[in-house]
Motif scaffolding. Structure first.
Motif, PDB file in Angstrom:
ATOM      1  N   ARG A  53       0.833  -1.212   0.000  1.00  0.00           N
ATOM      2  CA  ARG A  53       0.000   0.000   0.000  1.00  0.00           C
ATOM      3  C   ARG A  53       0.866   1.260   0.000  1.00  0.00           C
ATOM      4  NH1 ARG A  53      -3.950  -2.675   3.648  1.00  0.00           N
ATOM      5  NH2 ARG A  53      -5.716  -3.255   2.318  1.00  0.00           N
ATOM      6  N   VAL A  54       1.969   1.226   0.759  1.00  0.00           N
ATOM      7  CA  VAL A  54       2.883   2.369   0.761  1.00  0.00           C
ATOM      8  C   VAL A  54       3.413   2.620  -0.656  1.00  0.00           C
ATOM      9  CG1 VAL A  54       5.138   3.178   1.551  1.00  0.00           C
ATOM     10  CG2 VAL A  54       3.550   2.155   3.168  1.00  0.00           C
ATOM     11  N   ALA A  55       3.774   1.542  -1.350  1.00  0.00           N
ATOM     12  CA  ALA A  55       4.268   1.685  -2.721  1.00  0.00           C
ATOM     13  C   ALA A  55       3.216   2.316  -3.626  1.00  0.00           C
ATOM     14  CB  ALA A  55       4.700   0.321  -3.260  1.00  0.00           C
ATOM     15  N   LEU A  56       1.958   1.923  -3.456  1.00  0.00           N
ATOM     16  CA  LEU A  56       0.878   2.483  -4.282  1.00  0.00           C
ATOM     17  C   LEU A  56       0.589   3.939  -3.935  1.00  0.00           C
ATOM     18  CD1 LEU A  56      -1.810  -0.287  -4.888  1.00  0.00           C
ATOM     19  CD2 LEU A  56      -0.349   0.871  -6.551  1.00  0.00           C
ATOM     20  N   ASN A  60       0.483   6.646  -6.860  1.00  0.00           N
ATOM     21  CA  ASN A  60      -0.660   7.511  -7.140  1.00  0.00           C
ATOM     22  C   ASN A  60      -0.281   8.984  -7.077  1.00  0.00           C
ATOM     23  OD1 ASN A  60      -2.585   5.518  -7.659  1.00  0.00           O
ATOM     24  ND2 ASN A  60      -3.151   5.327  -5.506  1.00  0.00           N
ATOM     25  N   PHE A  61       0.595   9.333  -6.140  1.00  0.00           N
ATOM     26  CA  PHE A  61       1.032  10.727  -6.043  1.00  0.00           C
ATOM     27  C   PHE A  61       1.873  11.117  -7.254  1.00  0.00           C
ATOM     28  CE2 PHE A  61       4.579  13.536  -4.717  1.00  0.00           C
ATOM     29  CZ  PHE A  61       3.856  14.717  -4.661  1.00  0.00           C
ATOM     30  N   GLN A  62       2.822  10.264  -7.625  1.00  0.00           N
ATOM     31  CA  GLN A  62       3.700  10.594  -8.744  1.00  0.00           C
ATOM     32  C   GLN A  62       2.963  10.588 -10.081  1.00  0.00           C
ATOM     33  OE1 GLN A  62       7.090   7.867  -8.308  1.00  0.00           O
ATOM     34  NE2 GLN A  62       8.288   9.584  -7.534  1.00  0.00           N
ATOM     35  N   GLY A  68      -6.287   7.700 -13.247  1.00  0.00           N
ATOM     36  CA  GLY A  68      -5.446   6.507 -13.236  1.00  0.00           C
ATOM     37  C   GLY A  68      -5.134   5.993 -11.852  1.00  0.00           C
ATOM     38  N   LEU A  69      -5.944   6.373 -10.865  1.00  0.00           N
ATOM     39  CA  LEU A  69      -5.707   5.946  -9.485  1.00  0.00           C
ATOM     40  C   LEU A  69      -5.829   4.431  -9.343  1.00  0.00           C
ATOM     41  CD1 LEU A  69      -7.775   8.678  -7.612  1.00  0.00           C
ATOM     42  CD2 LEU A  69      -5.279   8.502  -7.681  1.00  0.00           C
ATOM     43  N   ARG A  70      -4.951   3.854  -8.524  1.00  0.00           N
ATOM     44  CA  ARG A  70      -4.980   2.408  -8.299  1.00  0.00           C
ATOM     45  C   ARG A  70      -5.138   2.089  -6.822  1.00  0.00           C
ATOM     46  NH1 ARG A  70      -1.033  -0.908 -12.280  1.00  0.00           N
ATOM     47  NH2 ARG A  70      -0.869   0.576 -14.000  1.00  0.00           N
ATOM     48  N   VAL A 178      -7.756  12.081  -3.365  1.00  0.00           N
ATOM     49  CA  VAL A 178      -7.080  10.787  -3.202  1.00  0.00           C
ATOM     50  C   VAL A 178      -5.642  10.880  -3.701  1.00  0.00           C
ATOM     51  CG1 VAL A 178      -7.042   8.365  -3.906  1.00  0.00           C
ATOM     52  CG2 VAL A 178      -9.224   9.466  -3.362  1.00  0.00           C
ATOM     53  N   ALA A 179      -5.462  11.487  -4.875  1.00  0.00           N
ATOM     54  CA  ALA A 179      -4.115  11.617  -5.432  1.00  0.00           C
ATOM     55  C   ALA A 179      -3.225  12.469  -4.524  1.00  0.00           C
ATOM     56  CB  ALA A 179      -4.186  12.232  -6.833  1.00  0.00           C
ATOM     57  N   GLY A 180      -3.757  13.602  -4.049  1.00  0.00           N
ATOM     58  CA  GLY A 180      -2.969  14.479  -3.193  1.00  0.00           C
ATOM     59  C   GLY A 180      -2.685  13.880  -1.830  1.00  0.00           C
ATOM     60  N   SER A 181      -3.703  13.242  -1.221  1.00  0.00           N
ATOM     61  CA  SER A 181      -3.498  12.654   0.113  1.00  0.00           C
ATOM     62  C   SER A 181      -2.569  11.451   0.060  1.00  0.00           C
ATOM     63  CB  SER A 181      -4.836  12.253   0.731  1.00  0.00           C
ATOM     64  OG  SER A 181      -5.444  11.196   0.001  1.00  0.00           O
ATOM     65  N   SER A 182      -2.368  10.889  -1.129  1.00  0.00           N
ATOM     66  CA  SER A 182      -1.408   9.786  -1.267  1.00  0.00           C
ATOM     67  C   SER A 182      -0.010  10.238  -0.864  1.00  0.00           C
ATOM     68  CB  SER A 182      -1.399   9.261  -2.706  1.00  0.00           C
ATOM     69  OG  SER A 182      -2.632   8.645  -3.024  1.00  0.00           O
TER      70      SER A 182
END
Length: 279
Positions: A53-56, A60-62, A68-70, A178-182
């Motif tokens: 999950r940390v890797a994802l 998602n942030f990058q 394209g969120l996973r 979601v993308a930003g909070s990643s």
């Protein structure tokens, strides 16, 4: 040669005396693991799933792509290695799902190093896409144009609501959250503590004269396994095809400010009334 022959009985006697003083091996004793040796993990274990999950979060942030969120599918293989002077490094193979539709989104290979010093996990991740990248870019552009055509700023709260419902008009700003909070969740994660974005408590759009979109968020993060709910404030600037610009502060961090402007280092400054020139 005679001297050597005469000394053999003495050597044998010494060996016998030494062996008599050694305790017998205990039942079930295992040879010590070599320092830095890689060992297998149960793919469904909390440590393996948490590292994936940390890797994802970092992915998602990058990717900076709300279309394209996973989300994590299933960890297929996991190993861990203790690196002297650095920390625990996880080697992972896992599947992913589209964040919204939960359809198969492709598989990933990743390494996650949890450093001994207090700093974000070091992540390397490569993924195979089942969704065409051009299609993702087109969806991002349609979403961007929809938000950019707004004549009044978007203002909302409790997304989704307590029943899990979300108005379609808020789906784009929720996906951006979601993308930003990643970035927050990647940076705050440790080997023992992980995060989910639980809810957008509030969002307000800032109307800009340039091409970028800007939002102020209040985000609720769910901390695992403590089950604590952490309130964070986040400011986000987005333009398709560019790095996300994110700054945040969380109540549990004693009001520290962290900078996620496509970089991996933090900076200290105020957040409430800042403009983009301070990124």
């Amino acid at each position: 040669m005679q001297g050597l022959g005469a000394s053999l009985p003495v050597l044998l006697l010494l060996l016998l005396l030494l062996s008599a003083q050694l305790p017998p091996p205990a039942v079930g004793d295992q040879p010590p693991r070599a320092l830095g040796a890689e060992r297998s993990l149960d793919p469904s274990s909390r440590l393996a799933v948490g590292a994936a999950r940390v890797a994802l979060h970092k992915y998602n942030f990058q990717a900076a792509s709300p279309s394209g969120l996973r989300a994590l599918g299933q960890v297929r293989k996991a190993t861990v290695k203790s690196i002297p002077g650095m920390g625990q490094k996880y080697y992972l193979q896992f599947t992913t799902e589209d964040y919204r539709s939960r359809e198969n989104a492709g598989s990933c290979l990743a390494t996650v190093l949890y450093p001994k010093k207090k700093s974000p996990p070091a992540v390397n991740i490569k993924c195979i896409n089942t969704k065409d990248q051009k299609q993702i870019q087109e969806e991002d552009n349609r979403l961007y144009q929809k938000l950019k055509r707004q004549t009044k700023p978007i203002i909302g709260s409790n997304i989704p609501d307590i029943f899990g419902n979300m108005e379609p008009a808020f789906e784009p700003v929720w996906a951006l959250a979601v993308a930003g909070s990643s970035y927050m969740m990647w940076e705050k994660s440790t080997e023992k503590v992980g995060y989910f974005m639980s809810q957008v408590k509030s969002v307000k759009q800032w109307m800009r004269k340039d091409d970028s979109l800007e939002f102020d968020y209040t985000i609720l993060l769910h901390e695992m396994p403590t089950q604590e709910m952490i309130l964070c404030h986040m400011r986000l600037i987005w333009l398709p095809g560019r790095h996300l610009k994110v700054k945040y502060t969380c109540e549990s961090d004693s009001h520290r400010l962290e900078d996620g402007s496509g970089m991996e280092s933090g900076s200290a400054a105020g957040i409430t009334h800042e403009r983009e020139e301070n990124f």
